[in-house]
Write an enzyme that holds these catalytic residues in place. Structure first.
Site, PDB file in Angstrom:
ATOM      1  N   ASP A 131       0.832  -1.213   0.000  1.00 27.50           N
ATOM      2  CA  ASP A 131       0.000   0.000   0.000  1.00 27.50           C
ATOM      3  C   ASP A 131       0.865   1.262   0.000  1.00 27.50           C
ATOM      4  O   ASP A 131       0.334   2.376  -0.065  1.00 27.50           O
ATOM      5  CB  ASP A 131      -1.040  -0.009   1.127  1.00 27.50           C
ATOM      6  CG  ASP A 131      -0.428  -0.109   2.508  1.00 27.50           C
ATOM      7  OD1 ASP A 131       0.811  -0.172   2.617  1.00 27.50           O
ATOM      8  OD2 ASP A 131      -1.196  -0.118   3.491  1.00 27.50           O
ATOM      9  N   SER A 132       2.197   1.094   0.001  1.00 29.45           N
ATOM     10  CA  SER A 132       3.081   2.242  -0.251  1.00 29.45           C
ATOM     11  C   SER A 132       2.791   2.840  -1.626  1.00 29.45           C
ATOM     12  O   SER A 132       3.176   3.978  -1.888  1.00 29.45           O
ATOM     13  CB  SER A 132       4.554   1.834  -0.155  1.00 29.45           C
ATOM     14  OG  SER A 132       4.841   0.788  -1.057  1.00 29.45           O
ATOM     15  N   ASP A 141      -1.078  -5.980  -0.191  1.00 34.02           N
ATOM     16  CA  ASP A 141      -1.377  -5.365   1.107  1.00 34.02           C
ATOM     17  C   ASP A 141      -2.869  -5.115   1.235  1.00 34.02           C
ATOM     18  O   ASP A 141      -3.459  -4.441   0.372  1.00 34.02           O
ATOM     19  CB  ASP A 141      -0.669  -4.011   1.214  1.00 34.02           C
ATOM     20  CG  ASP A 141       0.608  -4.071   2.012  1.00 34.02           C
ATOM     21  OD1 ASP A 141       0.855  -5.090   2.686  1.00 34.02           O
ATOM     22  OD2 ASP A 141       1.374  -3.092   1.956  1.00 34.02           O
ATOM     23  N   LYS A 150      -0.996  -9.293   2.903  1.00 30.63           N
ATOM     24  CA  LYS A 150      -0.217  -8.835   4.073  1.00 30.63           C
ATOM     25  C   LYS A 150      -1.085  -7.869   4.845  1.00 30.63           C
ATOM     26  O   LYS A 150      -1.805  -7.069   4.242  1.00 30.63           O
ATOM     27  CB  LYS A 150       1.080  -8.159   3.620  1.00 30.63           C
ATOM     28  CG  LYS A 150       1.878  -7.557   4.779  1.00 30.63           C
ATOM     29  CD  LYS A 150       3.311  -7.215   4.386  1.00 30.63           C
ATOM     30  CE  LYS A 150       3.470  -5.909   3.667  1.00 30.63           C
ATOM     31  NZ  LYS A 150       3.046  -4.708   4.422  1.00 30.63           N
ATOM     32  N   GLU A 158      -1.114  -5.434   8.765  1.00 28.55           N
ATOM     33  CA  GLU A 158      -0.233  -4.864   9.776  1.00 28.55           C
ATOM     34  C   GLU A 158      -0.759  -5.100  11.194  1.00 28.55           C
ATOM     35  O   GLU A 158      -1.960  -5.067  11.432  1.00 28.55           O
ATOM     36  CB  GLU A 158      -0.104  -3.340   9.549  1.00 28.55           C
ATOM     37  CG  GLU A 158       0.529  -2.989   8.224  1.00 28.55           C
ATOM     38  CD  GLU A 158       0.667  -1.486   8.003  1.00 28.55           C
ATOM     39  OE1 GLU A 158       0.357  -0.686   8.923  1.00 28.55           O
ATOM     40  OE2 GLU A 158       1.086  -1.099   6.896  1.00 28.55           O
ATOM     41  N   GLU A 218       9.778  -3.899   9.964  1.00 29.63           N
ATOM     42  CA  GLU A 218      10.199  -2.626   9.337  1.00 29.63           C
ATOM     43  C   GLU A 218      10.787  -1.655  10.358  1.00 29.63           C
ATOM     44  O   GLU A 218      10.164  -1.376  11.399  1.00 29.63           O
ATOM     45  CB  GLU A 218       8.992  -1.990   8.630  1.00 29.63           C
ATOM     46  CG  GLU A 218       9.348  -0.686   7.932  1.00 29.63           C
ATOM     47  CD  GLU A 218       8.269  -0.179   6.976  1.00 29.63           C
ATOM     48  OE1 GLU A 218       7.259  -0.891   6.757  1.00 29.63           O
ATOM     49  OE2 GLU A 218       8.442   0.930   6.441  1.00 29.63           O
TER      50      GLU A 218
HETATM   51  O1  KIV Z   1       3.588  -1.038   1.449  1.00 28.71           O
HETATM   52  C1  KIV Z   1       4.733  -1.482   1.336  1.00 28.71           C
HETATM   53  O2  KIV Z   1       5.423  -1.259   0.333  1.00 28.71           O
HETATM   54  C2  KIV Z   1       5.270  -2.272   2.434  1.00 28.71           C
HETATM   55  C3  KIV Z   1       6.744  -2.453   2.481  1.00 28.71           C
HETATM   56  C4  KIV Z   1       7.355  -1.218   3.014  1.00 28.71           C
HETATM   57  C5  KIV Z   1       7.123  -3.632   3.268  1.00 28.71           C
HETATM   58  O3  KIV Z   1       4.543  -2.687   3.271  1.00 28.71           O
END
Ligand code: KIV
Length: 272
Positions: free
Chosen positions: A43-44, A90, A120, A122, A189
């Protein structure tokens, strides 16, 4: 493809894992061609590709849209699905926090409507652990994420996490709980390297570091940071190349060339 079920044996073999993020067909093709074990559609992308200040605004629909583009990029360079890297998506903010029913529906959409084969999410609060347990029992592989968790930016900031012994012990308990809940791997992280090493030794599942030192079972980076594409570089990610610095002069040169008087325009009008 390295299926989530194979990650444990990969750790036992001591073969480090290499993961990179992607957000569109071009970045997906590049990281696949580079030979990564898995592509994280993180989600970056809310910040890297959509220009938001945090990861919070991105929606599940947007994540699915980008993941399908990444999948097409991967398939354009590796046509055999068996040889393609695992795609992990994510789950965005508020797609899994409201209820476990909504979390199963969101993660189910990921597997049904995109080429991703794992999600993924968090944190490791009791509600999150219950969600992970339910997802895993529904057949949905889950990667955990602790330390700097950008979806909690308004509580934690973008700072290094777990810097004191109490916070470190808490994170160790959370990591063990994520493993017990069924996560196939854990992203760690921006935490001290000694903590990452402690977890790497303690956990059976692979610990994938980002800004967590080298004593991990693998590393993940945001590809835009690795390639120096953005002006916002996190302190722990040194770019291997600075493509932004290389691209800008080329773009400026092109713009200037369009504005420059052409040789025919600059020369005096011919007499008839
Ligand atoms: O969103 C993302 O790119 C991430 C990485 C920083 C691990 O979660």
């Amino acid at each position: 493809m390295l299926r989530p079920g194979d990650w444990l044996s990969r750790k036992q073999e001591g073969a480090p894992l290499a993961l990179l993020t992607a957000w569109d067909a071009l970045s997906g093709a590049w990281v696949a061609e580079a030979g990564v074990d898995a592509v994280l559609v993180g989600d970056s992308l809310a910040m890297v590709a959509l220009g938001h200040a945090t990861t919070l605004p991105v929606s599940l629909d947007e994540m699915l849209h980008h993941c399908r583009a990444v999948g097409r990029g991967v398939a354009s360079v590796i046509t055999d699905p068996v040889a393609q890297p695992l795609l992990i998506l994510d789950l965005p903010f508020l797609s899994y926090q409201c209820s476990s029913d909504e979390a199963v529906a969101a993660a189910g959409r990921v597997l049904k409507e995109s080429p991703a084969a794992a999600v993924k999410l968090e944190g490791a609060e009791p509600e999150t652990l219950a969600v992970i347990d339910r997802l895993v029992r529904s057949g949905i592989p889950v990667m955990g994420h602790l330390g700097l968790t950008p979806q909690s930016v308004h509580q934690l900031g973008f700072r290094r996490q777990a810097t004191d012994p109490v916070a470190q012990d808490r994170l160790v308990h959370q990591a063990e709980a994520l493993q017990s809940a069924g996560c196939f791997a854990l992203v760690l992280e921006h935490v001290p390297a000694e903590l990452a090493q402690r977890l790497q030794q303690l956990l059976a599942i692979p610990v994938i570091g980002i800004g967590a030192g080298t004593a991990c079972d693998g590393q993940v980076l945001v590809t835009a940071d690795l390639l120096g594409l953005t002006s916002r570089q996190p302190p722990f990610a040194q770019p291997l190349v600075n493509l932004r610095q290389q691209a800008l002069p080329a773009l400026r040169q092109w713009v200037a060339a369009q504005r420059a008087p052409t040789s025919s325009a600059a020369s005096p009008a011919p007499h008839c």
